[in-house]
Design an enzyme around this catalytic site. Structure first.
Site, PDB file in Angstrom:
ATOM      1  N   SER A   1       0.781  -1.430   0.015  1.00  0.00           N
ATOM      2  CA  SER A   1       0.080   0.189  -0.078  1.00  0.00           C
ATOM      3  C   SER A   1       0.981   1.181   0.050  1.00  0.00           C
ATOM      4  O   SER A   1       0.577   2.208  -0.829  1.00  0.00           O
ATOM      5  CB  SER A   1      -0.787   0.074   1.229  1.00  0.00           C
ATOM      6  OG  SER A   1      -1.797  -0.762   1.279  1.00  0.00           O
TER       7      SER A   1
ATOM      8  N   ASP B   1       4.286  11.351  12.180  1.00  0.00           N
ATOM      9  CA  ASP B   1       3.884  11.503  13.476  1.00  0.00           C
ATOM     10  C   ASP B   1       4.039  13.206  13.700  1.00  0.00           C
ATOM     11  O   ASP B   1       3.153  13.919  14.176  1.00  0.00           O
ATOM     12  CB  ASP B   1       4.791  10.796  14.717  1.00  0.00           C
ATOM     13  CG  ASP B   1       4.974   9.448  14.482  1.00  0.00           C
ATOM     14  OD1 ASP B   1       3.652   8.845  14.323  1.00  0.00           O
ATOM     15  OD2 ASP B   1       6.146   8.927  13.824  1.00  0.00           O
TER      16      ASP B   1
ATOM     17  N   ARG C   1       1.098  14.714  11.953  1.00  0.00           N
ATOM     18  CA  ARG C   1      -0.262  14.647  12.593  1.00  0.00           C
ATOM     19  C   ARG C   1      -0.153  15.638  13.574  1.00  0.00           C
ATOM     20  O   ARG C   1      -1.240  16.045  13.863  1.00  0.00           O
ATOM     21  CB  ARG C   1      -0.063  13.119  13.014  1.00  0.00           C
ATOM     22  CG  ARG C   1      -0.506  12.005  12.179  1.00  0.00           C
ATOM     23  CD  ARG C   1       0.006  10.762  12.785  1.00  0.00           C
ATOM     24  NE  ARG C   1      -0.315   9.513  11.747  1.00  0.00           N
ATOM     25  CZ  ARG C   1      -0.218   8.302  11.814  1.00  0.00           C
ATOM     26  NH1 ARG C   1       0.726   8.051  12.902  1.00  0.00           N
ATOM     27  NH2 ARG C   1      -0.533   7.404  11.081  1.00  0.00           N
TER      28      ARG C   1
ATOM     29  N   HIS D   1       8.623   5.586  16.953  1.00  0.00           N
ATOM     30  CA  HIS D   1       7.411   5.798  16.295  1.00  0.00           C
ATOM     31  C   HIS D   1       6.422   4.717  16.889  1.00  0.00           C
ATOM     32  O   HIS D   1       6.251   3.410  16.603  1.00  0.00           O
ATOM     33  CB  HIS D   1       7.615   5.336  14.876  1.00  0.00           C
ATOM     34  CG  HIS D   1       6.453   5.207  14.093  1.00  0.00           C
ATOM     35  ND1 HIS D   1       5.431   6.396  13.854  1.00  0.00           N
ATOM     36  CD2 HIS D   1       6.089   4.152  13.343  1.00  0.00           C
ATOM     37  CE1 HIS D   1       4.543   5.747  13.247  1.00  0.00           C
ATOM     38  NE2 HIS D   1       4.476   4.257  12.792  1.00  0.00           N
TER      39      HIS D   1
HETATM   40  P1  NAD Z   1       1.522  -3.785   2.755  1.00  0.00           P
HETATM   41  O1  NAD Z   1       1.377  -5.325   3.414  1.00  0.00           O
HETATM   42  O2  NAD Z   1       0.546  -3.363   2.014  1.00  0.00           O
HETATM   43  O3  NAD Z   1       2.877  -3.891   1.879  1.00  0.00           O
HETATM   44  C1  NAD Z   1       4.084  -4.589   2.367  1.00  0.00           C
HETATM   45  C2  NAD Z   1       4.728  -5.070   1.172  1.00  0.00           C
HETATM   46  O4  NAD Z   1       6.173  -5.502   1.537  1.00  0.00           O
HETATM   47  C3  NAD Z   1       4.178  -6.317   0.696  1.00  0.00           C
HETATM   48  O5  NAD Z   1       3.815  -6.030  -0.777  1.00  0.00           O
HETATM   49  C4  NAD Z   1       5.054  -7.259   0.832  1.00  0.00           C
HETATM   50  O6  NAD Z   1       5.061  -8.279  -0.154  1.00  0.00           O
HETATM   51  C5  NAD Z   1       6.582  -6.668   0.999  1.00  0.00           C
HETATM   52  N1  NAD Z   1       7.375  -7.295   1.683  1.00  0.00           N
HETATM   53  C6  NAD Z   1       7.426  -7.657   2.839  1.00  0.00           C
HETATM   54  N2  NAD Z   1       8.555  -8.431   3.086  1.00  0.00           N
HETATM   55  C7  NAD Z   1       9.424  -8.169   2.142  1.00  0.00           C
HETATM   56  C8  NAD Z   1      11.011  -7.845   1.897  1.00  0.00           C
HETATM   57  N3  NAD Z   1      11.742  -8.572   2.888  1.00  0.00           N
HETATM   58  N4  NAD Z   1      11.422  -7.553   0.801  1.00  0.00           N
HETATM   59  C9  NAD Z   1      10.662  -6.755  -0.198  1.00  0.00           C
HETATM   60  N5  NAD Z   1       9.277  -6.722   0.062  1.00  0.00           N
HETATM   61  C10 NAD Z   1       8.868  -7.211   1.207  1.00  0.00           C
HETATM   62  O7  NAD Z   1       2.074  -2.784   4.007  1.00  0.00           O
HETATM   63  P2  NAD Z   1       2.251  -1.263   4.071  1.00  0.00           P
HETATM   64  O8  NAD Z   1       0.729  -0.651   4.364  1.00  0.00           O
HETATM   65  O9  NAD Z   1       2.620  -0.856   2.634  1.00  0.00           O
HETATM   66  O10 NAD Z   1       3.086  -0.908   5.191  1.00  0.00           O
HETATM   67  C11 NAD Z   1       4.596  -1.539   5.209  1.00  0.00           C
HETATM   68  C12 NAD Z   1       5.266  -1.298   6.521  1.00  0.00           C
HETATM   69  O11 NAD Z   1       5.089   0.200   6.888  1.00  0.00           O
HETATM   70  C13 NAD Z   1       4.557  -1.850   7.598  1.00  0.00           C
HETATM   71  O12 NAD Z   1       5.505  -2.491   8.417  1.00  0.00           O
HETATM   72  C14 NAD Z   1       3.755  -0.763   8.444  1.00  0.00           C
HETATM   73  O13 NAD Z   1       3.552  -1.330   9.672  1.00  0.00           O
HETATM   74  C15 NAD Z   1       4.419   0.302   8.398  1.00  0.00           C
HETATM   75  N6  NAD Z   1       4.075   1.659   8.533  1.00  0.00           N
HETATM   76  C16 NAD Z   1       5.216   2.567   9.093  1.00  0.00           C
HETATM   77  C17 NAD Z   1       4.699   3.972   9.342  1.00  0.00           C
HETATM   78  C18 NAD Z   1       5.563   4.700   9.847  1.00  0.00           C
HETATM   79  O14 NAD Z   1       5.278   5.866  10.266  1.00  0.00           O
HETATM   80  N7  NAD Z   1       6.717   4.537  10.084  1.00  0.00           N
HETATM   81  C19 NAD Z   1       3.446   4.361   8.832  1.00  0.00           C
HETATM   82  C20 NAD Z   1       2.656   3.259   8.326  1.00  0.00           C
HETATM   83  C21 NAD Z   1       2.946   2.073   8.106  1.00  0.00           C
HETATM   84  C1  LMR Z   2       1.064   4.317  11.609  1.00  0.00           C
HETATM   85  O1  LMR Z   2       1.682   5.022  12.663  1.00  0.00           O
HETATM   86  O2  LMR Z   2      -0.134   4.694  10.963  1.00  0.00           O
HETATM   87  C2  LMR Z   2       1.632   3.013  11.594  1.00  0.00           C
HETATM   88  O3  LMR Z   2       2.735   2.981  11.987  1.00  0.00           O
HETATM   89  C3  LMR Z   2       0.659   1.990  12.162  1.00  0.00           C
HETATM   90  C4  LMR Z   2       1.139   0.619  12.090  1.00  0.00           C
HETATM   91  O4  LMR Z   2       1.322  -0.069  13.067  1.00  0.00           O
HETATM   92  O5  LMR Z   2       1.469  -0.018  10.876  1.00  0.00           O
END
Ligand code: NAD
Ligand code: LMR
Length: 327
Positions: free
Chosen positions: A17, A161, A164, A189
């Site tokens: 995503s 963050d 936000r 985070h």
């Molecule tokens: P998602 O499941 O939609 O996509 C993750 C993708 O990563 C998948 O397509 C999967 O196939 C791929 N993937 C998994 N392991 C992999 C690897 N070793 N090498 C390459 N690709 C790999 O998830 P998303 O919604 O895109 O979220 C991704 C990450 O970001 C999650 O860990 C989520 O918690 C994190 N996130 C962080 C923040 C932040 O502010 N730091 C905010 C939102 C989400």
């Molecule tokens: C967020 O802050 O929206 C994400 O890190 C939430 C999560 O745990 O994927």
């Protein structure tokens, strides 16, 4: 005048995503600027390669002038070969009912091996932003496995963050977000993060004036910001994506193109020991980007209220690091 060589940008989890919400904006020049061509490498797990191929087809269909190539890869070594930027998004996302701490074991091995590969094959100027959770500790793990890359080049995303916090403060003060500056996210985070407005500017007023309303600060502002990820997960049934992609682009753009000299933003960096935060922990700080390098804004007065909250989040980071490194 000839245009610069394309910057090689490797996006892990590119079919996910956040990856999907990021790559079109990168191709449009929103991350590295309107004069910088880009070569995109989309790294995915084998099972997600078909979806990544579809994303590459759509990138093609965007006919982006700055986009010089798109490669879809499931081999990290090929994906990071000569990379100038690594957007480490791919990880297992948190699903309903799952605590972020549960992700640590699942994800730290991914970041250890990606750190090793980056160390071996990335360009000398590689800059990394870790988005995949738990982002701070994953960045610390990746950095520890890349001894030849300066630790300061491994960062983690707390800009979401920060954004936000800016939005919530703007709502409270009934001003435009553009009138808010000098907000800081400290620590992890996670729900322990501390969004600090004591030094903020809110139009012509100071953030401390708003912070004086302790009921709003403690019962509304801090938990709204710190638990926003969970609230979005509950509402959407999936973790935040477009806002996370937006913040990732903000982070890299400011890192490369700089921040205004009298303002700052927030990013998680390997601590230099500033503000008493133990060296090497990847903690969020007030930061400025100068000549392509993040610098921690030093010398801010930290009151007792803030100190207790920073310390609590740093304690969580220490526990996460111990769990990740002593597995
Ligand atoms: P998602 O499941 O939609 O996509 C993750 C993708 O990563 C998948 O397509 C999967 O196939 C791929 N993937 C998994 N392991 C992999 C690897 N070793 N090498 C390459 N690709 C790999 O998830 P998303 O919604 O895109 O979220 C991704 C990450 O970001 C999650 O860990 C989520 O918690 C994190 N996130 C962080 C923040 C932040 O502010 N730091 C905010 C939102 C989400
Ligand atoms: C967020 O802050 O929206 C994400 O890190 C939430 C999560 O745990 O994927």
């Amino acid at each position: 005048m000839s245009s610069p060589a394309p910057a090689v940008v490797t996006v892990t989890g590119a079919a996910g995503s956040i990856g999907y919400a990021s790559v079109f904006r990168i191709a449009a020049g929103e991350m590295l600027g309107p004069d910088q061509p880009v070569a995109l490498r989309l790294l995915e797990l084998p099972q997600a390669i078909p979806a990544a191929v579809g994303t590459a087809m759509e990138l093609d269909d965007g006919a982006f002038g700055l986009l010089k190539s798109v490669e879809v890869l499931d081999d990290p070594r090929k994906a990071f070969d000569g990379a100038n930027f690594g957007l480490l998004i791919g990880a297992r996302p948190r699903t309903k009912g799952m605590e972020r701490a549960d992700l640590l074991a699942a994800n730290s091995s991914i970041f250890a091996s990606q750190g090793e590969v980056i160390n071996e094959v990335a360009a000398d100027d590689i800059r990394v932003i870790v988005v995949g959770n738990p982002a701070n500790t994953n960045a610390a793990v990746a950095a520890a496995h890349a001894p030849d890359v300066p630790a300061e080049r491994f960062t983690a995303l707390t800009r979401l963050d920060h954004n936000r916090a800016v939005a919530q403060l703007a709502h409270r003060a009934n001003v435009d977000v553009g009138e808010i500056s000098r907000v800081t996210i400290w620590g992890n985070h996670s729900a322990t993060q501390y969004p600090d407005i004591f030094h903020a500017r809110v139009g012509r007023r100071s953030g401390a004036e708003y912070a004086a309303d302790r009921e709003w600060l403690v019962d509304d502002f801090i938990p709204t910001v710190a638990k926003r990820g969970t609230a979005i997960l509950e509402a959407r049934g999936a973790s935040s994506a477009a806002s996370a992609a937006n913040a990732t682009i903000d982070h890299v753009r400011d890192w490369v193109l700089g921040t205004p000299t009298d303002e700052w933003t927030s990013a998680a960096l390997s601590s230099t020991g500033a503000y008493g935060i133990p060296e090497g922990l990847v903690s969020s700080f007030p930061v400025r980007s100068v000549d392509g390098r993040w610098e921690i804004v030093e010398g801010l007065e930290i009151n007792e209220f803030s100190r207790a909250r920073i310390d609590a989040s740093v304690a969580e980071l220490q526990a996460e690091r111990d769990a990740a490194f002593n597995r």
